[in-house]
Design a protein around this motif. Structure first.
Motif, PDB file in Angstrom:
ATOM      1  N   GLU A  84       0.836  -1.206   0.000  1.00  0.00           N
ATOM      2  CA  GLU A  84       0.000   0.000   0.000  1.00  0.00           C
ATOM      3  C   GLU A  84       0.868   1.252   0.000  1.00  0.00           C
ATOM      4  OE1 GLU A  84      -3.982  -1.407   2.487  1.00  0.00           O
ATOM      5  OE2 GLU A  84      -2.267  -0.617   3.581  1.00  0.00           O
ATOM      6  N   GLU A  85       1.858   1.283   0.858  1.00  0.00           N
ATOM      7  CA  GLU A  85       2.734   2.450   0.964  1.00  0.00           C
ATOM      8  C   GLU A  85       3.452   2.721  -0.354  1.00  0.00           C
ATOM      9  OE1 GLU A  85       4.306   5.828   2.343  1.00  0.00           O
ATOM     10  OE2 GLU A  85       2.755   4.649   3.336  1.00  0.00           O
ATOM     11  N   TYR A  88       0.909   4.259  -2.767  1.00  0.00           N
ATOM     12  CA  TYR A  88       0.605   5.654  -2.420  1.00  0.00           C
ATOM     13  C   TYR A  88       1.776   6.570  -2.774  1.00  0.00           C
ATOM     14  CZ  TYR A  88      -3.644   4.202   0.057  1.00  0.00           C
ATOM     15  OH  TYR A  88      -4.882   3.703   0.363  1.00  0.00           O
ATOM     16  N   GLN A  89       2.992   6.130  -2.483  1.00  0.00           N
ATOM     17  CA  GLN A  89       4.168   6.940  -2.818  1.00  0.00           C
ATOM     18  C   GLN A  89       4.303   7.111  -4.326  1.00  0.00           C
ATOM     19  OE1 GLN A  89       7.687   5.392  -0.893  1.00  0.00           O
ATOM     20  NE2 GLN A  89       6.963   5.965   1.140  1.00  0.00           N
ATOM     21  N   LYS A  93      -4.025   7.169  -5.536  1.00  0.00           N
ATOM     22  CA  LYS A  93      -4.835   7.799  -4.480  1.00  0.00           C
ATOM     23  C   LYS A  93      -5.797   6.820  -3.816  1.00  0.00           C
ATOM     24  CE  LYS A  93      -4.724  12.423  -6.420  1.00  0.00           C
ATOM     25  NZ  LYS A  93      -4.711  12.666  -7.838  1.00  0.00           N
ATOM     26  N   HIS A  94      -6.250   5.826  -4.586  1.00  0.00           N
ATOM     27  CA  HIS A  94      -7.239   4.875  -4.074  1.00  0.00           C
ATOM     28  C   HIS A  94      -6.738   3.458  -4.338  1.00  0.00           C
ATOM     29  CE1 HIS A  94      -9.881   8.372  -4.218  1.00  0.00           C
ATOM     30  NE2 HIS A  94      -9.606   8.481  -5.496  1.00  0.00           N
ATOM     31  N   SER A 112      -5.004   0.676   4.927  1.00  0.00           N
ATOM     32  CA  SER A 112      -5.427   1.977   4.411  1.00  0.00           C
ATOM     33  C   SER A 112      -6.178   1.832   3.096  1.00  0.00           C
ATOM     34  CB  SER A 112      -4.222   2.906   4.252  1.00  0.00           C
ATOM     35  OG  SER A 112      -3.231   2.314   3.462  1.00  0.00           O
ATOM     36  N   SER A 113      -6.142   0.651   2.513  1.00  0.00           N
ATOM     37  CA  SER A 113      -6.894   0.390   1.286  1.00  0.00           C
ATOM     38  C   SER A 113      -8.352   0.101   1.635  1.00  0.00           C
ATOM     39  CB  SER A 113      -6.283  -0.793   0.537  1.00  0.00           C
ATOM     40  OG  SER A 113      -6.231  -1.939   1.365  1.00  0.00           O
TER      41      SER A 113
END
Length: 156
Positions: A84-85, A88-89, A93-94, A112-113
């Motif tokens: 996930e990280e 995102y990096q 965004k989703h 966070s997903s």
């Protein structure tokens, strides 16, 4: 868009329009409940592929996140959080994670997903037309989930 050279080349040009990654969560086991485990993975792969086909140009279908059925939940959650990280990096965004393994529901709050759990529907004995109708009905629900995820993240 899929995790292929040609699609990634397009993604790099159109990055601003592709803000969503779909990450199938696929269990692996050769020692217990092999057929059930394979069924879960196959079902999620079919749903993910059809979702990508319908939303091509808006989302990126990632390679499956595989894990051993016997792997403890803390370990698999930590590995998924690293993925996930990375996403995102990289500007995603989703993140929509898809799973037929109910154990992921217990870890959902740590992610966070946006996790979508769907019980696997055994497709092996269905005739082809009924199988496609079933998958199509499921994909409609997934599309609604994705749309709701986009809207809720826009309104946050």
């Amino acid at each position: 868009m899929r995790w292929t050279e040609s699609d990634i080349a397009i993604y790099e040009k159109e990055r601003e329009y592709v803000d969503t990654a779909v990450l199938p969560l696929i269990p692996i086991s050769m020692t217990s409940s092999v057929k059930t485990t394979v069924s879960m993975g196959e079902y999620i792969s079919i749903i993910s592929g059809e979702l990508e086909r319908q939303l091509k140009g808006r989302l990126l279908l990632m390679p499956a996140f595989t894990y051993l059925q016997t792997e403890n939940s803390e370990s698999r959650v930590e590995r998924l959080k690293q993925v996930e990280e990375e996403l995102y990096q990289g500007g995603i965004k989703h993140i929509i994670t898809l799973s037929a393994d109910v154990e992921w529901k217990q870890s959902e709050a740590q992610l966070s997903s946006a996790l979508l759990w769907m019980p696997a529907i055994p497709l092996e004995h269905m005739d082809e037309q009924y199988k496609m109708e079933t998958v199509s009905a499921q994909v409609k629900q997934v599309l609604q989930f994705v749309t709701n995820t986009w809207q809720s993240n826009t309104n946050s």
